[in-house]
Design an enzyme around this catalytic site. Structure first.
Site, PDB file in Angstrom:
ATOM      1  CG  HIS A 274     -22.915  22.165  44.339  1.00 46.31           C
ATOM      2  ND1 HIS A 274     -22.268  20.949  44.385  1.00 46.31           N
ATOM      3  CD2 HIS A 274     -24.237  21.859  44.323  1.00 46.31           C
ATOM      4  CE1 HIS A 274     -23.153  19.969  44.402  1.00 46.31           C
ATOM      5  NE2 HIS A 274     -24.343  20.493  44.375  1.00 46.31           N
TER       6      HIS A 274
ATOM      7  CD  GLU B 291     -23.772  21.266  47.745  1.00 48.18           C
ATOM      8  OE1 GLU B 291     -24.758  21.969  47.458  1.00 48.18           O
ATOM      9  OE2 GLU B 291     -23.787  20.022  47.675  1.00 48.18           O
TER      10      GLU B 291
END
Ligand code: TA6
Length: 296
Positions: free
Chosen positions: A161, A265
């Site tokens: 992420h 991400e």
């Protein structure tokens, strides 16, 4: 883990948490054992590429805000388990340092997480071994390998992420996702048809781009540089900026910090979740690069 090379120092970081400080000719990096969380990557002659909130918590019970959280073995909420932590347990766990070595101009650090009493009684109770390998050099290469150590198959979601620093998200464009269908999370769940042009930011943005293996490029007009996010073993890309109101609502996110970051991400989530049979393993890699005028 025996001795560390001179390029890797294990020190006490924020909140008293142990942190690996890595120095290579091409860049420096920081990796907390808490969550195996990359919190800094600064290529030589550049400003930081990975963004970290000045308001981040650094405690055993919280996820670090910014850097590269490892979301595993689920993404977002765990369906049917309101008690389960958002984005899985991996970013809240203490990972074990298993290797650190130089390879040419690169420095390689490897951390591991295996099932525990806590995970075996969690919302995802399987026997597993996760290995996170970070190659620190002129690029930053992060690889998450998950192995099924159970006697039954299991399915998991995963995301690196990555929070990237930008001069101003309102003058930032992301290419590489043109024409790619996406789920707009605030209005989802049905996918919307891909857009012809680059991703631009005019409000809260939280998009899951499906079935894409493409490299993306973050064009940071104010910062005067581009950051590439290449990937292997990933079929989903999530793009997120909280914008004003969501930033205000997060205690670990500075009220005005939303203009200086964007998340790109590298994932396998939702329909791209990974199914592993016993003794099978899966590898996902994200590779960051930066180009643009070196900053004085
Ligand atoms: O990846 C985007 C997202 O799922 C957003 O919906 C937002 O929740 C963000 O992750 C941050 O999640 P966190 O649990 O770290 O606050």
């Amino acid at each position: 883990m025996s001795t560390l090379p001179p390029t890797v120092r294990l020190e006490t970081g924020q909140g008293g948490l142990p942190v690996l400080r890595v120095t290579s000719p091409g860049s420096t990096a920081e990796i907390y054992l808490h969550g195996a969380h990359v919190t800094s990557w600064v290529p030589t002659g550049q400003k930081p590429v990975v963004w970290l909130s000045t308001e981040s918590r650094f405690d055993a019970g919280s996820a670090i805000r910014g850097g590269v959280p490892i979301c595993f073995p689920w993404f977002g909420a765990r369906a049917g388990h309101p008690e389960a932590p958002q984005h899985g347990f991996a970013r809240l766990a203490d990972w074990e340092l298993v290797d650190a070595r130089d390879e040419g101009d690169d420095v390689i650090v490897q951390l591991r997480l295996t099932d525990s009493e806590a995970t075996r009684t969690s919302a995802w109770p399987y026997l597993f071994e996760a290995t996170f390998t970070v190659v620190v050099g002129a690029q930053l290469t992060m690889t998450l390998e998950v192995a099924n150590r159970d006697t039954t198959e299991f399915t998991f979601e995963e995301a690196l992420h990555t929070y990237l620093a930008v001069g101003d998200v309102r003058s930032t464009a992301i290419t590489g996702l043109e024409g790619t269908d996406y789920v707009d999370r605030p209005t989802g769940p049905d996918p919307l048809p891909g857009e012809a042009g680059p991703v631009r930011f005019t409000g809260p943005t939280d998009r899951i781009y499906l079935a894409t293996t493409a490299q993306t490029t973050v064009h940071d007009e104010v910062g005067g540089r581009s950051v590439t996010v290449a990937k292997d073993g990933s079929a989903t890309t999530v793009v997120w900026n909280p914008w004003i109101d969501n930033a205000l609502a997060m205690a670990d996110f500075g009220d005005d910090e939303w203009t200086g970051m964007v998340c790109v991400e590298t994932c396998n989530v939702r329909g791209d979740s990974v199914l592993l049979e016993p003794d099978q393993s899966h590898t996902m890699t994200a590779r960051l690069g930066v180009s643009g005028p070196p900053n004085p």
